[in-house]
Design a protein around this motif. Structure first.
Motif, mmCIF file in Angstrom:
data_model
loop_
_atom_site.group_PDB
_atom_site.id
_atom_site.type_symbol
_atom_site.label_atom_id
_atom_site.label_comp_id
_atom_site.label_asym_id
_atom_site.label_seq_id
_atom_site.Cartn_x
_atom_site.Cartn_y
_atom_site.Cartn_z
ATOM 1 N N LEU A 295 0.837 -1.201 0.000
ATOM 2 C CA LEU A 295 0.000 0.000 0.000
ATOM 3 C C LEU A 295 0.868 1.245 0.000
ATOM 4 C CD1 LEU A 295 -2.674 -1.061 2.650
ATOM 5 C CD2 LEU A 295 -2.824 -1.257 0.165
ATOM 6 N N CYS A 296 0.379 2.295 -0.637
ATOM 7 C CA CYS A 296 1.124 3.546 -0.657
ATOM 8 C C CYS A 296 1.091 4.192 0.726
ATOM 9 C CB CYS A 296 0.546 4.499 -1.705
ATOM 10 S SG CYS A 296 -1.056 5.198 -1.260
ATOM 11 N N ILE A 297 1.982 5.132 0.958
ATOM 12 C CA ILE A 297 2.115 5.748 2.268
ATOM 13 C C ILE A 297 0.852 6.519 2.650
ATOM 14 C CG2 ILE A 297 3.231 7.822 1.333
ATOM 15 C CD1 ILE A 297 4.945 7.878 3.874
ATOM 16 N N ASP A 298 0.154 7.096 1.661
ATOM 17 C CA ASP A 298 -1.072 7.840 1.940
ATOM 18 C C ASP A 298 -2.200 6.930 2.425
ATOM 19 O OD1 ASP A 298 0.091 10.234 1.257
ATOM 20 O OD2 ASP A 298 -0.559 10.149 -0.832
ATOM 21 N N THR A 299 -2.102 5.654 2.106
ATOM 22 C CA THR A 299 -3.074 4.680 2.604
ATOM 23 C C THR A 299 -2.581 4.030 3.890
ATOM 24 O OG1 THR A 299 -3.846 4.196 0.354
ATOM 25 C CG2 THR A 299 -4.341 2.569 2.043
ATOM 26 N N ALA A 300 -1.299 3.717 3.925
ATOM 27 C CA ALA A 300 -0.755 2.958 5.057
ATOM 28 C C ALA A 300 -0.806 3.747 6.369
ATOM 29 C CB ALA A 300 0.686 2.543 4.759
ATOM 30 N N ILE A 301 -0.528 5.055 6.318
ATOM 31 C CA ILE A 301 -0.499 5.831 7.568
ATOM 32 C C ILE A 301 -1.883 5.907 8.223
ATOM 33 C CG2 ILE A 301 -0.202 8.168 8.488
ATOM 34 C CD1 ILE A 301 2.320 8.418 6.901
ATOM 35 N N PRO A 302 -2.931 6.372 7.517
ATOM 36 C CA PRO A 302 -4.244 6.383 8.179
ATOM 37 C C PRO A 302 -4.749 4.994 8.554
ATOM 38 C CG PRO A 302 -4.458 6.970 5.852
ATOM 39 C CD PRO A 302 -3.002 6.989 6.169
ATOM 40 N N LEU A 303 -4.413 3.976 7.737
ATOM 41 C CA LEU A 303 -4.846 2.628 8.062
ATOM 42 C C LEU A 303 -4.105 2.113 9.301
ATOM 43 C CD1 LEU A 303 -6.853 0.579 6.956
ATOM 44 C CD2 LEU A 303 -4.997 -0.450 5.648
ATOM 45 N N GLY A 304 -2.825 2.445 9.411
ATOM 46 C CA GLY A 304 -2.074 2.064 10.602
ATOM 47 C C GLY A 304 -2.605 2.740 11.848
ATOM 48 N N LEU A 305 -2.970 4.024 11.729
ATOM 49 C CA LEU A 305 -3.556 4.731 12.867
ATOM 50 C C LEU A 305 -4.896 4.119 13.268
ATOM 51 C CD1 LEU A 305 -2.761 8.425 11.862
ATOM 52 C CD2 LEU A 305 -1.818 7.185 13.820
ATOM 53 N N LEU A 306 -5.675 3.717 12.258
ATOM 54 C CA LEU A 306 -6.967 3.094 12.543
ATOM 55 C C LEU A 306 -6.773 1.775 13.294
ATOM 56 C CD1 LEU A 306 -9.937 2.959 10.069
ATOM 57 C CD2 LEU A 306 -9.327 0.938 11.379
ATOM 58 N N ILE A 307 -5.839 0.946 12.828
ATOM 59 C CA ILE A 307 -5.566 -0.322 13.520
ATOM 60 C C ILE A 307 -5.057 -0.055 14.926
ATOM 61 C CG2 ILE A 307 -4.075 -2.362 13.495
ATOM 62 C CD1 ILE A 307 -4.196 -2.268 10.426
ATOM 63 N N ASN A 308 -4.220 0.962 15.072
ATOM 64 C CA ASN A 308 -3.708 1.323 16.391
ATOM 65 C C ASN A 308 -4.850 1.641 17.357
ATOM 66 O OD1 ASN A 308 -1.475 2.544 18.266
ATOM 67 N ND2 ASN A 308 -2.957 4.188 18.009
ATOM 68 N N GLU A 309 -5.823 2.427 16.895
ATOM 69 C CA GLU A 309 -6.943 2.802 17.758
ATOM 70 C C GLU A 309 -7.797 1.588 18.116
ATOM 71 O OE1 GLU A 309 -7.310 5.758 19.115
ATOM 72 O OE2 GLU A 309 -5.535 6.431 18.016
ATOM 73 N N ALA A 310 -8.082 0.758 17.104
ATOM 74 C CA ALA A 310 -8.961 -0.389 17.347
ATOM 75 C C ALA A 310 -8.306 -1.396 18.286
ATOM 76 C CB ALA A 310 -9.326 -1.048 16.018
ATOM 77 N N VAL A 311 -7.032 -1.714 18.051
ATOM 78 C CA VAL A 311 -6.344 -2.684 18.900
ATOM 79 C C VAL A 311 -6.147 -2.123 20.308
ATOM 80 C CG1 VAL A 311 -4.174 -3.947 19.217
ATOM 81 C CG2 VAL A 311 -5.229 -3.827 16.948
ATOM 82 N N THR A 312 -5.828 -0.845 20.398
ATOM 83 C CA THR A 312 -5.655 -0.229 21.721
ATOM 84 C C THR A 312 -6.954 -0.278 22.512
ATOM 85 O OG1 THR A 312 -3.917 1.237 20.890
ATOM 86 C CG2 THR A 312 -5.020 1.893 22.924
#
Length: 404
Positions: A295-312
């Motif tokens: 995935l491109c960085i413009d997709t990976a960063i918000p998706l990573g933040l989303l996973i971070n919030e959900a897992v946290t």
């Protein structure tokens, strides 16, 4: 500021080739015509065509200096050359004339100037050969071989020398010069690209270091805070910063500077969240079931933040003390073009009623906002059997490229 790369301009090469072809071919044709008149004793159409070709071609190149239309000049020069060659061939032996090789030179000149000209001249030359053959078979009375029998070997010699010199002395040199210029410009471009890749890697490395510095400062601030609520908020911000730093670190160490191999990133991120969250009395496992995707960085960063919030959220609220549990994260290709489906599911107790009713909690707002940023949507299901997030999103870079 970086210096601009000077790449040979194709039109300049074509212009130089056009001038060289016209001047050299005109000079050689004039000499050829003189040879036909005096030593070889060829009178009539052949020498007249040679001298006419010189005048027409030089007039054509003179007009180029006035109107500047290179394509029109090249097309007219090709037509003049083709008609002159056909005329000389018809009156110097037809299909058996050695001057017929000049048709091949004209085709080569067309391709040296532009692909479309080469294609046009190729078809025209092939048609001309067929017509010359038909005319010879028809034995039209007024078309005769003007070359005396005793001069034909010499005529063949100078015709072949004429063709060979045009191929090697004009087009051959031009093609070699263009090839050398392309090789040099390619090497320069590769060197500049390598430099930019090094600089881009350094940028990602510095961004990662800066984000880690921010994360360390947040960690110090959390430790110095006596307010437990503020400490939790700082720790949450620290995790968000760390999730972005991991992406820049992966871009720095991997070959592809524009795409993230997403599964290893999620593995690293979830491992970090497990170890950084206060789970000493819990045994929480992470199960990944993800397609291999970059995935491109413009997709990976918000998706990573989303996973971070959900897992946290799952780690903080989904499991009681001394609990064993599992968080399943899956990623699969969606039904729509360039769409993906991300599922994050735990087998905990779900959100507490108070948290579930609080639609304004920062974590949930972030998840919904990040989904919209990915041009997607999120569905949240929570019960006493766990919490389930399902996110449908687009790879922003691919979608933008196709859309544009």
């Amino acid at each position: 500021m970086a210096k601009s790369i000077k790449i040979p301009y194709k039109t300049d090469d074509q212009t130089r080739l056009m001038y060289r072809f016209v001047y050299v071919s005109s000079a050689l044709t004039a000499i050829f015509g003189l040879f036909c008149l005096y030593p070889l004793g060829i009178l009539g159409v052949v020498p007249m065509v040679c001298f006419s070709y010189c005048l027409l071609n030089l007039s054509n190149i003179t007009l180029l200096k006035k109107h500047g239309n290179l394509k029109a000049t090249a097309l007219l020069s090709g037509v003049i050359s083709l008609l002159a060659a056909i005329s000389v061939i018809l009156f110097s032996g037809g299909i058996n004339s050695p001057f017929i090789f000049i048709l091949g030179v004209i085709v080569l000149g067309g391709y040296a100037g532009a692909r479309i000209f080469g294609t046009v001249y190729l078809n025209a030359a092939m048609l001309a050969v067929l017509l010359i053959f038909i005319v010879g078979e028809a034995q039209i009375p007024f078309i005769v071989n003007e070359v005396p029998a005793e001069s034909r070997p010499h005529f063949s010699l100078i015709s072949l020398l004429f063709a060979v010199y045009l191929v090697g002395g004009v087009f051959g040199k031009s093609l070699v010069r263009s090839h050398d210029a392309l090789v040099k410009s390619k090497a320069e471009l590769e060197r500049r690209i390598a430099e930019k890749e090094v600089l881009l890697r350094e940028v990602h490395h510095r961004v990662k270091n800066n984000l880690q510095t921010v994360s360390s400062l947040l960690n110090l601030q959390a430790k110095n805070s006596t307010n437990e609520k503020i400490g939790e908020l700082i720790n949450s911000s620290q995790n968000r910063v760390a999730s972005m730093a991991m992406i820049h670190e992966m871009l720095y160490v991997r070959h592809d500077l524009s795409k993230i191999e997403f599964r290893p990133y999620v593995q690293e991120l979830t491992n970090y969240l497990i170890t950084s969250t206060d789970n000493k009395d819990k045994n929480i496992g992470i199960n990944l079931n993800m397609v291999e995707v970059h995935l491109c960085i413009d997709t990976a960063i918000p998706l990573g933040l989303l996973i971070n919030e959900a897992v946290t959220n799952s780690l903080k609220y989904g499991f009681l003390d001394n609990a064993n549990g599992q968080i399943d994260i899956s990623l699969k290709i969606g039904d729509a073009e360039n769409a993906y489906v991300l599922s994050i599911k735990d087998d905990g107790i779900g959100f507490s009623p108070e948290l579930n009713k609080n639609k304004k909690s920062l974590g949930l707002k972030l998840i919904h906002n990040l989904a919209r940023q990915l041009r997607g949507s999120v569905q949240l299901k929570t019960s006493d059997q766990g919490t389930h997030y399902q996110v449908v999103f687009l790879d922003v870079d691919r979608h933008r490229t196709i859309g544009d």
